[in-house]
Motif scaffolding. Sequence first.
Motif, PDB file in Angstrom:
ATOM      1  N   UNK A 129       0.798  -1.334   0.115  1.00  0.00           N
ATOM      2  CA  UNK A 129      -0.146  -0.022   0.133  1.00  0.00           C
ATOM      3  C   UNK A 129       0.911   1.217  -0.015  1.00  0.00           C
ATOM      4  N   UNK A 130       0.327   2.097  -0.813  1.00  0.00           N
ATOM      5  CA  UNK A 130       1.225   3.490  -1.026  1.00  0.00           C
ATOM      6  C   UNK A 130       0.463   4.594  -0.464  1.00  0.00           C
ATOM      7  N   UNK A 131       0.787   5.211   0.463  1.00  0.00           N
ATOM      8  CA  UNK A 131      -0.082   6.593   1.002  1.00  0.00           C
ATOM      9  C   UNK A 131      -0.001   7.693  -0.111  1.00  0.00           C
ATOM     10  N   UNK A 132       1.521   8.001  -0.407  1.00  0.00           N
ATOM     11  CA  UNK A 132       1.699   9.375  -1.268  1.00  0.00           C
ATOM     12  C   UNK A 132       2.437   8.671  -2.565  1.00  0.00           C
ATOM     13  N   UNK A 133       2.145   9.361  -3.695  1.00  0.00           N
ATOM     14  CA  UNK A 133       2.758   8.997  -4.791  1.00  0.00           C
ATOM     15  C   UNK A 133       3.340  10.383  -5.511  1.00  0.00           C
ATOM     16  N   UNK A 134       4.350  10.472  -5.702  1.00  0.00           N
ATOM     17  CA  UNK A 134       5.227  11.650  -6.072  1.00  0.00           C
ATOM     18  C   UNK A 134       5.842  11.373  -7.414  1.00  0.00           C
ATOM     19  N   UNK A 135       5.604  12.454  -8.448  1.00  0.00           N
ATOM     20  CA  UNK A 135       6.551  12.434  -9.556  1.00  0.00           C
ATOM     21  C   UNK A 135       6.916  13.629 -10.083  1.00  0.00           C
ATOM     22  N   UNK A 136       7.926  13.881 -10.962  1.00  0.00           N
ATOM     23  CA  UNK A 136       8.388  15.074 -11.271  1.00  0.00           C
ATOM     24  C   UNK A 136       8.233  15.167 -12.654  1.00  0.00           C
ATOM     25  N   UNK A 137       7.376  14.183 -13.183  1.00  0.00           N
ATOM     26  CA  UNK A 137       7.350  14.309 -14.837  1.00  0.00           C
ATOM     27  C   UNK A 137       5.774  14.431 -15.064  1.00  0.00           C
ATOM     28  N   UNK A 138       5.144  15.410 -15.965  1.00  0.00           N
ATOM     29  CA  UNK A 138       3.956  15.789 -15.980  1.00  0.00           C
ATOM     30  C   UNK A 138       3.365  14.661 -16.878  1.00  0.00           C
ATOM     31  N   UNK A 139       4.362  13.969 -17.849  1.00  0.00           N
ATOM     32  CA  UNK A 139       3.711  12.717 -18.593  1.00  0.00           C
ATOM     33  C   UNK A 139       3.232  11.711 -17.695  1.00  0.00           C
ATOM     34  N   UNK A 140       3.980  11.297 -16.760  1.00  0.00           N
ATOM     35  CA  UNK A 140       3.768  10.011 -15.730  1.00  0.00           C
ATOM     36  C   UNK A 140       2.765  10.661 -14.851  1.00  0.00           C
ATOM     37  N   UNK A 141       2.695  11.761 -14.640  1.00  0.00           N
ATOM     38  CA  UNK A 141       1.475  12.423 -13.715  1.00  0.00           C
ATOM     39  C   UNK A 141      -0.085  11.996 -14.504  1.00  0.00           C
ATOM     40  N   UNK A 142       0.057  12.438 -15.798  1.00  0.00           N
ATOM     41  CA  UNK A 142      -1.223  12.416 -16.425  1.00  0.00           C
ATOM     42  C   UNK A 142      -1.434  10.595 -16.934  1.00  0.00           C
ATOM     43  N   UNK A 143      -0.300   9.923 -16.966  1.00  0.00           N
ATOM     44  CA  UNK A 143      -0.940   8.576 -16.939  1.00  0.00           C
ATOM     45  C   UNK A 143      -1.201   7.792 -15.699  1.00  0.00           C
ATOM     46  N   UNK A 160      -5.407   7.954  -5.253  1.00  0.00           N
ATOM     47  CA  UNK A 160      -6.058   9.081  -4.610  1.00  0.00           C
ATOM     48  C   UNK A 160      -4.838  10.315  -4.146  1.00  0.00           C
ATOM     49  N   UNK A 161      -3.805  10.012  -4.239  1.00  0.00           N
ATOM     50  CA  UNK A 161      -2.845  10.832  -3.520  1.00  0.00           C
ATOM     51  C   UNK A 161      -1.623  11.232  -4.313  1.00  0.00           C
ATOM     52  N   UNK A 162      -1.985  11.427  -5.618  1.00  0.00           N
ATOM     53  CA  UNK A 162      -0.854  11.752  -6.605  1.00  0.00           C
ATOM     54  C   UNK A 162      -0.650  13.034  -6.683  1.00  0.00           C
ATOM     55  N   UNK A 163       0.872  13.338  -6.742  1.00  0.00           N
ATOM     56  CA  UNK A 163       1.146  14.705  -6.736  1.00  0.00           C
ATOM     57  C   UNK A 163       2.392  14.704  -7.852  1.00  0.00           C
ATOM     58  N   UNK A 164       2.198  15.923  -8.643  1.00  0.00           N
ATOM     59  CA  UNK A 164       3.485  16.062  -9.528  1.00  0.00           C
ATOM     60  C   UNK A 164       4.184  17.200  -8.791  1.00  0.00           C
ATOM     61  N   UNK A 165       5.494  17.208  -8.757  1.00  0.00           N
ATOM     62  CA  UNK A 165       6.496  18.149  -8.287  1.00  0.00           C
ATOM     63  C   UNK A 165       7.284  18.424  -9.189  1.00  0.00           C
ATOM     64  N   UNK A 166       7.344  19.225 -10.284  1.00  0.00           N
ATOM     65  CA  UNK A 166       8.135  19.558 -11.162  1.00  0.00           C
ATOM     66  C   UNK A 166       9.613  19.694 -10.757  1.00  0.00           C
ATOM     67  N   UNK A 167      10.593  19.346 -11.912  1.00  0.00           N
ATOM     68  CA  UNK A 167      12.011  19.837 -11.386  1.00  0.00           C
ATOM     69  C   UNK A 167      12.117  21.150 -11.214  1.00  0.00           C
ATOM     70  N   UNK A 168      13.210  21.412 -10.538  1.00  0.00           N
ATOM     71  CA  UNK A 168      13.255  23.010 -10.207  1.00  0.00           C
ATOM     72  C   UNK A 168      14.673  23.236 -10.410  1.00  0.00           C
ATOM     73  N   UNK A 169      15.181  24.504 -10.065  1.00  0.00           N
ATOM     74  CA  UNK A 169      16.628  24.959 -10.512  1.00  0.00           C
ATOM     75  C   UNK A 169      16.914  25.755  -9.204  1.00  0.00           C
ATOM     76  N   UNK A 170      18.216  25.540  -8.615  1.00  0.00           N
ATOM     77  CA  UNK A 170      18.872  26.246  -7.805  1.00  0.00           C
ATOM     78  C   UNK A 170      19.288  27.619  -8.246  1.00  0.00           C
ATOM     79  N   UNK A 171      18.711  28.561  -8.263  1.00  0.00           N
ATOM     80  CA  UNK A 171      19.109  29.919  -8.927  1.00  0.00           C
ATOM     81  C   UNK A 171      20.427  30.318  -8.567  1.00  0.00           C
TER      82      UNK A 171
END
Length: 123
Positions: free
Chosen positions: A2-16, A22-33
């Motif tokens: 059982x997985x309580x939380x599912x995170x992805x950094x890829x919008x393609x995977x998120x859309x799939x 029920x607890x899927x979130x997309x956290x896109x890659x970011x940049x350390x300015x």
Amino acid sequence: AHTDLLLTTCFTVYDQLKGKHPNLHCIPCSLDVAHFSQGRQKLIEPDDQLNLTRPRVGFYGVIDRKFDFDLLMELADLRPKYQFIVAGPVVDLDTRSLPRRGNVHYLGKKDYHVLPLYLAGWD
């Protein structure tokens, strides 16, 4: 399992996966300015690019089957006086199979903290 939380950094995977968990979130890659903006300063360049002529075009990231080698080779052929610098780990490819040109330089994986030094030497 059982997985309580599912995170992805890829919008393609998120859309799939949307609607399949029920607890899927997309956290896109970011940049350390702050880190990468150091590359806008004049820094001491690493030895493996120091003697390459200019202009220089650089890329750092994963080099895998999704990397557009055809585009890189076309650019290298169209701009033979440019140096194309590719830094990053080669994944699931034999490094001996990477396409070559005299103005294309594969520098391999680099530590995160030295990336601004490379960036500072790219045009």
